[in-house]
Design a protein around this motif. Sequence first.
Motif, PDB file in Angstrom:
ATOM      1  N   ARG A 270      96.367  42.293 -17.440  1.00 32.18           N
ATOM      2  CA  ARG A 270      95.355  41.273 -17.691  1.00 32.18           C
ATOM      3  C   ARG A 270      95.449  40.187 -16.616  1.00 32.18           C
ATOM      4  O   ARG A 270      96.491  40.021 -16.001  1.00 32.18           O
ATOM      5  N   THR A 271      94.342  39.447 -16.470  1.00 30.17           N
ATOM      6  CA  THR A 271      94.277  38.419 -15.422  1.00 30.17           C
ATOM      7  C   THR A 271      94.539  37.035 -16.020  1.00 30.17           C
ATOM      8  O   THR A 271      93.951  36.691 -17.050  1.00 30.17           O
TER       9      THR A 271
ATOM     10  N   THR B 154      95.958  32.667 -14.887  1.00 31.57           N
ATOM     11  CA  THR B 154      95.989  31.643 -13.839  1.00 31.57           C
ATOM     12  C   THR B 154      97.382  31.039 -13.798  1.00 31.57           C
ATOM     13  O   THR B 154      97.967  30.787 -14.858  1.00 31.57           O
TER      14      THR B 154
ATOM     15  N   GLU C 251      99.434  29.359 -19.178  1.00 28.56           N
ATOM     16  CA  GLU C 251      98.966  28.933 -20.506  1.00 28.56           C
ATOM     17  C   GLU C 251      98.029  30.000 -21.064  1.00 28.56           C
ATOM     18  O   GLU C 251      96.993  30.305 -20.455  1.00 28.56           O
TER      19      GLU C 251
ATOM     20  N   VAL D 129      95.551  31.472 -24.053  1.00 29.93           N
ATOM     21  CA  VAL D 129      94.723  31.162 -25.218  1.00 29.93           C
ATOM     22  C   VAL D 129      95.118  32.116 -26.343  1.00 29.93           C
ATOM     23  O   VAL D 129      95.254  33.316 -26.127  1.00 29.93           O
TER      24      VAL D 129
ATOM     25  N   HIS E  80      93.563  33.802 -28.988  1.00 27.18           N
ATOM     26  CA  HIS E  80      92.225  34.067 -29.526  1.00 27.18           C
ATOM     27  C   HIS E  80      92.298  34.995 -30.731  1.00 27.18           C
ATOM     28  O   HIS E  80      93.337  35.591 -30.999  1.00 27.18           O
TER      29      HIS E  80
ATOM     30  N   ASN F 112      91.021  37.812 -31.597  1.00 29.06           N
ATOM     31  CA  ASN F 112      90.959  39.269 -31.513  1.00 29.06           C
ATOM     32  C   ASN F 112      91.879  39.746 -30.392  1.00 29.06           C
ATOM     33  O   ASN F 112      91.433  40.376 -29.441  1.00 29.06           O
TER      34      ASN F 112
ATOM     35  N   PRO G  76      96.593  43.198 -25.703  1.00 30.29           N
ATOM     36  CA  PRO G  76      98.014  43.166 -25.332  1.00 30.29           C
ATOM     37  C   PRO G  76      98.501  41.806 -24.846  1.00 30.29           C
ATOM     38  O   PRO G  76      99.622  41.404 -25.167  1.00 30.29           O
ATOM     39  N   ALA G  77      97.642  41.081 -24.108  1.00 31.12           N
ATOM     40  CA  ALA G  77      98.096  39.787 -23.575  1.00 31.12           C
ATOM     41  C   ALA G  77      98.212  38.757 -24.694  1.00 31.12           C
ATOM     42  O   ALA G  77      99.237  38.078 -24.829  1.00 31.12           O
ATOM     43  N   GLY G  78      97.153  38.651 -25.507  1.00 27.66           N
ATOM     44  CA  GLY G  78      97.176  37.684 -26.599  1.00 27.66           C
ATOM     45  C   GLY G  78      98.304  37.976 -27.571  1.00 27.66           C
ATOM     46  O   GLY G  78      98.980  37.056 -28.064  1.00 27.66           O
TER      47      GLY G  78
ATOM     48  N   ARG H  27      83.961  39.371 -21.768  1.00 30.25           N
ATOM     49  CA  ARG H  27      82.797  39.483 -22.617  1.00 30.25           C
ATOM     50  C   ARG H  27      83.290  39.617 -24.034  1.00 30.25           C
ATOM     51  O   ARG H  27      84.133  40.479 -24.305  1.00 30.25           O
TER      52      ARG H  27
ATOM     53  N   GLY I 241      84.047  40.951 -27.367  1.00 28.50           N
ATOM     54  CA  GLY I 241      83.868  42.312 -27.860  1.00 28.50           C
ATOM     55  C   GLY I 241      84.255  43.385 -26.861  1.00 28.50           C
ATOM     56  O   GLY I 241      84.236  44.562 -27.178  1.00 28.50           O
ATOM     57  N   LYS I 242      84.633  43.020 -25.628  1.00 30.57           N
ATOM     58  CA  LYS I 242      85.015  44.024 -24.623  1.00 30.57           C
ATOM     59  C   LYS I 242      86.404  43.736 -24.090  1.00 30.57           C
ATOM     60  O   LYS I 242      86.717  42.597 -23.756  1.00 30.57           O
ATOM     61  N   ARG I 243      87.219  44.784 -23.967  1.00 34.23           N
ATOM     62  CA  ARG I 243      88.553  44.612 -23.392  1.00 34.23           C
ATOM     63  C   ARG I 243      88.464  44.497 -21.884  1.00 34.23           C
ATOM     64  O   ARG I 243      87.532  45.024 -21.292  1.00 34.23           O
ATOM     65  N   GLU I 244      89.485  43.821 -21.268  1.00 31.31           N
ATOM     66  CA  GLU I 244      89.404  43.625 -19.820  1.00 31.31           C
ATOM     67  C   GLU I 244      89.445  44.965 -19.096  1.00 31.31           C
ATOM     68  O   GLU I 244      88.688  45.180 -18.155  1.00 31.31           O
TER      69      GLU I 244
HETATM   70  C1  FAD Z   1      90.463  34.838 -12.956  1.00 29.85           C
HETATM   71  C2  FAD Z   1      90.847  34.781 -14.431  1.00 29.85           C
HETATM   72  C3  FAD Z   1      91.741  33.834 -14.869  1.00 29.85           C
HETATM   73  C4  FAD Z   1      92.071  33.755 -16.228  1.00 29.85           C
HETATM   74  N1  FAD Z   1      92.987  32.821 -16.632  1.00 29.85           N
HETATM   75  C5  FAD Z   1      93.336  32.732 -17.941  1.00 29.85           C
HETATM   76  C6  FAD Z   1      94.344  31.802 -18.385  1.00 29.85           C
HETATM   77  O1  FAD Z   1      94.979  31.088 -17.586  1.00 29.85           O
HETATM   78  N2  FAD Z   1      94.607  31.753 -19.723  1.00 29.85           N
HETATM   79  C7  FAD Z   1      93.953  32.551 -20.635  1.00 29.85           C
HETATM   80  O2  FAD Z   1      94.248  32.472 -21.829  1.00 29.85           O
HETATM   81  N3  FAD Z   1      93.030  33.466 -20.234  1.00 29.85           N
HETATM   82  C8  FAD Z   1      92.723  33.586 -18.916  1.00 29.85           C
HETATM   83  N4  FAD Z   1      91.802  34.519 -18.503  1.00 29.85           N
HETATM   84  C9  FAD Z   1      91.120  35.325 -19.522  1.00 29.85           C
HETATM   85  C10 FAD Z   1      91.986  36.499 -19.990  1.00 29.85           C
HETATM   86  O3  FAD Z   1      92.178  37.397 -18.906  1.00 29.85           O
HETATM   87  C11 FAD Z   1      91.200  37.238 -21.119  1.00 29.85           C
HETATM   88  O4  FAD Z   1      91.024  36.365 -22.193  1.00 29.85           O
HETATM   89  C12 FAD Z   1      91.895  38.529 -21.543  1.00 29.85           C
HETATM   90  O5  FAD Z   1      90.902  39.426 -21.949  1.00 29.85           O
HETATM   91  C13 FAD Z   1      92.891  38.374 -22.686  1.00 29.85           C
HETATM   92  O6  FAD Z   1      93.519  39.628 -22.861  1.00 29.85           O
HETATM   93  P1  FAD Z   1      93.886  40.265 -24.278  1.00 29.85           P
HETATM   94  O7  FAD Z   1      94.782  41.438 -23.957  1.00 29.85           O
HETATM   95  O8  FAD Z   1      94.401  39.243 -25.220  1.00 29.85           O
HETATM   96  O9  FAD Z   1      92.498  40.779 -24.854  1.00 29.85           O
HETATM   97  P2  FAD Z   1      91.636  42.063 -24.421  1.00 29.85           P
HETATM   98  O10 FAD Z   1      92.365  43.327 -24.789  1.00 29.85           O
HETATM   99  O11 FAD Z   1      91.237  41.952 -22.986  1.00 29.85           O
HETATM  100  O12 FAD Z   1      90.392  41.894 -25.341  1.00 29.85           O
HETATM  101  C14 FAD Z   1      90.465  42.045 -26.751  1.00 29.85           C
HETATM  102  C15 FAD Z   1      89.255  41.401 -27.376  1.00 29.85           C
HETATM  103  O13 FAD Z   1      89.379  39.982 -27.299  1.00 29.85           O
HETATM  104  C16 FAD Z   1      88.238  39.400 -26.690  1.00 29.85           C
HETATM  105  N5  FAD Z   1      88.699  38.214 -25.967  1.00 29.85           N
HETATM  106  C17 FAD Z   1      89.424  38.167 -24.827  1.00 29.85           C
HETATM  107  N6  FAD Z   1      89.707  36.882 -24.508  1.00 29.85           N
HETATM  108  C18 FAD Z   1      89.125  36.115 -25.485  1.00 29.85           C
HETATM  109  C19 FAD Z   1      89.053  34.728 -25.718  1.00 29.85           C
HETATM  110  N7  FAD Z   1      89.658  33.834 -24.925  1.00 29.85           N
HETATM  111  N8  FAD Z   1      88.374  34.300 -26.809  1.00 29.85           N
HETATM  112  C20 FAD Z   1      87.781  35.160 -27.658  1.00 29.85           C
HETATM  113  N9  FAD Z   1      87.819  36.513 -27.482  1.00 29.85           N
HETATM  114  C21 FAD Z   1      88.487  36.969 -26.419  1.00 29.85           C
HETATM  115  C22 FAD Z   1      87.688  40.496 -25.811  1.00 29.85           C
HETATM  116  O14 FAD Z   1      86.342  40.284 -25.545  1.00 29.85           O
HETATM  117  C23 FAD Z   1      87.939  41.720 -26.665  1.00 29.85           C
HETATM  118  O15 FAD Z   1      86.959  41.840 -27.666  1.00 29.85           O
HETATM  119  C24 FAD Z   1      91.482  34.643 -17.155  1.00 29.85           C
HETATM  120  C25 FAD Z   1      90.617  35.636 -16.676  1.00 29.85           C
HETATM  121  C26 FAD Z   1      90.302  35.718 -15.341  1.00 29.85           C
HETATM  122  C27 FAD Z   1      89.401  36.826 -14.836  1.00 29.85           C
END
Ligand code: FAD
Length: 314
Positions: free
Chosen positions: A92-93, A95, A109, A111, A113, A115, A118-120, A308, A310-313
Amino acid sequence: MTGRLDIPGFRPFHAHVASREKISESFVRIVFASPEFSRLGTDGCDQRIKILFPLPGGRWGDPHLFDPESVAQGMWYQQWKALDNDDRNPVRTYTIRKADPENGEMTVEFVSHSNPGPAGTFAQQCRIGDEVVIIGPDASSRHSDLGIDFRPGPSRHLLLMGDETAVPAISSILEHLHDSAWQGSGLALTEVPRKSDFRTLRMPSHFRMYQTATDGHKGASLLERLKTLAASGAAGFTPDRDQTGERIADVEDLSDADFLWEVPPQGPDDGLYAWVAGEASMVRSLRRFLVGNLGLDRHRIAFMGYYREGKREI
Ligand SMILES: Cc1cc2nc3c(=O)[nH]c(=O)nc-3n(C[C@H](O)[C@H](O)[C@H](O)COP(=O)(O)OP(=O)(O)OC[C@H]3O[C@@H](n4cnc5c(N)ncnc54)[C@H](O)[C@@H]3O)c2cc1C
């Protein structure tokens, strides 16, 4: 650093969780530590990184990730793509909130969130010592600023806008501008899930920051705040053209795209430079207003609609 080399700007760093702190209802601050961070790039601002999270059992799928040849050639992504699905560590991406090579630390830092993928999930459950691999800037490389998209150039008037995922980047940009004694004015508009997520930041004296809490519809409060500021004339937006003709194509051409990534090489002049990041449909609606309604040239605005709902990265 003098004598930087013409090697890949990013390299893998093997790191572990040194501390984890819930800083507000929706944010978790994690400090990662690694002796390898002595060569971590410190270009700052919105420096993005990739984080690889462990597979079940703490497994790392790519046995060659740290082979010197693969590191020297910047091959991590090609190697990752060539793996079987079961061997691919989730990536995952994020900052860099703070790079501290002297103490071998990097702060990110996350978030929390509703849903989480793996990152959350990692951010919510990790313990001291848990491992990650961070693909981050290599201070030895002359390309270490590769993942920086905040490039205001000669601009002296800035607009920074984003949802909670962009708050770490906006915080870092504001602190960088303050610490480098940047001369100019600007507005920072952020939208976070709750009022308790509002924060106080170091920023240049001619900067104003407006924080709003999501009102159930992501981006709505940001757009409303932007409209109010534009209508009051306080924001100082000067249209680059009248609001007819070609702007329609400019605004509509990306309307069906899932993500929106449109980043100019740098601000074109000393006028406005804007940086807008977060959920893709929110960024798209802000783009429509800035380019379509206000008549701003899109070449002075970095738009990064990178996830987006509802969509995984990946
Ligand atoms: C350049 C860049 C920099 C970023 N920097 C940061 C950062 O510093 N800190 C940070 O927290 N995030 C940051 N993000 C966003 C982070 O990459 C996404 O929120 C990521 O999808 C979280 O991964 P996940 O494995 O938890 O969820 P995923 O497996 O990717 O997604 C699971 C579900 O959660 C939803 N989802 C993902 N993020 C959110 C959200 N914030 N709120 C509500 N629903 C969400 C998706 O749409 C999907 O439905 C950054 C993204 C980019 C491209």
